[in-house]
Design a protein around this motif. Structure first.
Motif, short mmCIF file in Angstrom:
data_model
loop_
_atom_site.label_atom_id
_atom_site.label_comp_id
_atom_site.label_asym_id
_atom_site.label_seq_id
_atom_site.Cartn_x
_atom_site.Cartn_y
_atom_site.Cartn_z
N GLU A 177 0.87 -1.18 0.00
CA GLU A 177 0.00 0.00 0.00
C GLU A 177 0.90 1.23 0.00
O GLU A 177 2.03 1.19 0.49
N ILE A 178 0.37 2.31 -0.54
CA ILE A 178 1.08 3.59 -0.51
C ILE A 178 0.26 4.57 0.32
O ILE A 178 -0.93 4.77 0.06
N GLN A 179 0.90 5.15 1.33
CA GLN A 179 0.22 6.10 2.20
C GLN A 179 1.14 7.29 2.47
O GLN A 179 2.33 7.26 2.15
N TYR A 180 0.55 8.30 3.08
CA TYR A 180 1.32 9.49 3.46
C TYR A 180 1.85 9.31 4.87
O TYR A 180 1.15 8.83 5.77
N SER A 181 3.11 9.70 5.10
CA SER A 181 3.72 9.60 6.42
C SER A 181 3.96 11.00 6.98
O SER A 181 4.62 11.83 6.36
N ASN A 220 6.06 12.70 3.45
CA ASN A 220 6.10 12.22 2.08
C ASN A 220 5.32 10.91 2.00
O ASN A 220 4.92 10.34 3.01
N LYS A 221 5.16 10.40 0.78
CA LYS A 221 4.51 9.12 0.59
C LYS A 221 5.49 7.99 0.91
O LYS A 221 6.68 8.10 0.63
N LEU A 270 5.90 3.45 1.07
CA LEU A 270 5.37 2.17 0.60
C LEU A 270 5.39 1.19 1.76
O LEU A 270 6.42 1.00 2.41
#
Length: 214
Positions: free
Chosen positions: A112-116, A121-122, A124
């Motif tokens: 999944e790709i999310q914002y941190s 930044n994005k 994985l």
């Protein structure tokens, strides 16, 4: 061989404009160049985001994030994405049979790709321990763009330029026609590009047997 200046001039011609851009970075001083300089990168990124173009695929070993709170996610690991990553194509795992024969498993892994908030930044997220990312790269290099990609890019840029350059009642209908032409060109480009790669589906093989392959 097309350049970004050629692409901008082709987009202007789609609008019936006679202006000739001579430079984008920095702009040559004309209004045409100023608008093209603003909208060309946006149009180019949009087109890269539309599809996993075969000519824009690359791979990278990812850097695992040390400060990752696993209690917040359903995955064991988090990785920083490359700054030039536009689309993630697949996540695989790098393993080593021995020091002489490293290999990358081609079996796609969940991610999944999310914002941190930590990295601003994005990221994985995946259970893979040594992740190798295949992704679509953002690269302004018209020399490697196929003709079918350039044709779609020209129309996409023309859509963005309609508003700033055509301040009339006809601008909306022209923009609508260009959007339709862009969608048609994009569809054709995807079909052609998809013929540049083929992947056979192999039956499942147990890891004990795969380890014996040489």
């Amino acid at each position: 061989m097309a350049t970004n200046v050629d692409i901008c001039n082709l987009a202007l011609s789609q609008l019936g404009e006679n202006g000739q851009v001579t430079a984008l970075n920095p702009p040559d001083g004309s209004d045409y160049a100023a608008h093209c300089s603003n909208y060309y990168p946006i149009a180019l990124r949009k087109l890269f985001e539309e599809f996993d173009w075969s000519f824009a695929q690359t791979r990278a070993r990812l850097n695992k994030l040390a400060s990752f709170d696993t209690s917040l996610y359903a995955y064991k690991n988090a990785y920083a994405l490359p700054s030039d990553c536009v689309r993630v194509t697949r996540v695989a795992e790098a393993k080593e049979l021995d020091s002489v024969c490293p290999f990358i498993t081609e079996w796609p892994r969940n991610y999944e790709i999310q914002y941190s908030k930590t990295t601003d930044n994005k990221i994985l997220l995946t259970d893979v321990d040594n992740a190798v990312l295949q992704y679509t790269i953002y690269k302004d290099a018209p020399a490697i763009f196929p003709t079918y990609f350039i044709e779609a890019l020209v129309l996409c840029l023309a859509v963005y330029l309609v508003g700033p350059l055509k301040r009339s009642d006809a601008a909306s209908s022209m923009a609508q026609n260009l959007r339709q032409a862009y969608q048609n060109a994009l569809s054709e480009a995807k079909t052609i590009d998809a013929q540049n790669a083929a992947r056979r589906k192999h039956p499942y093989v147990a890891s004990q047997l795969r380890a014996r392959w040489v």
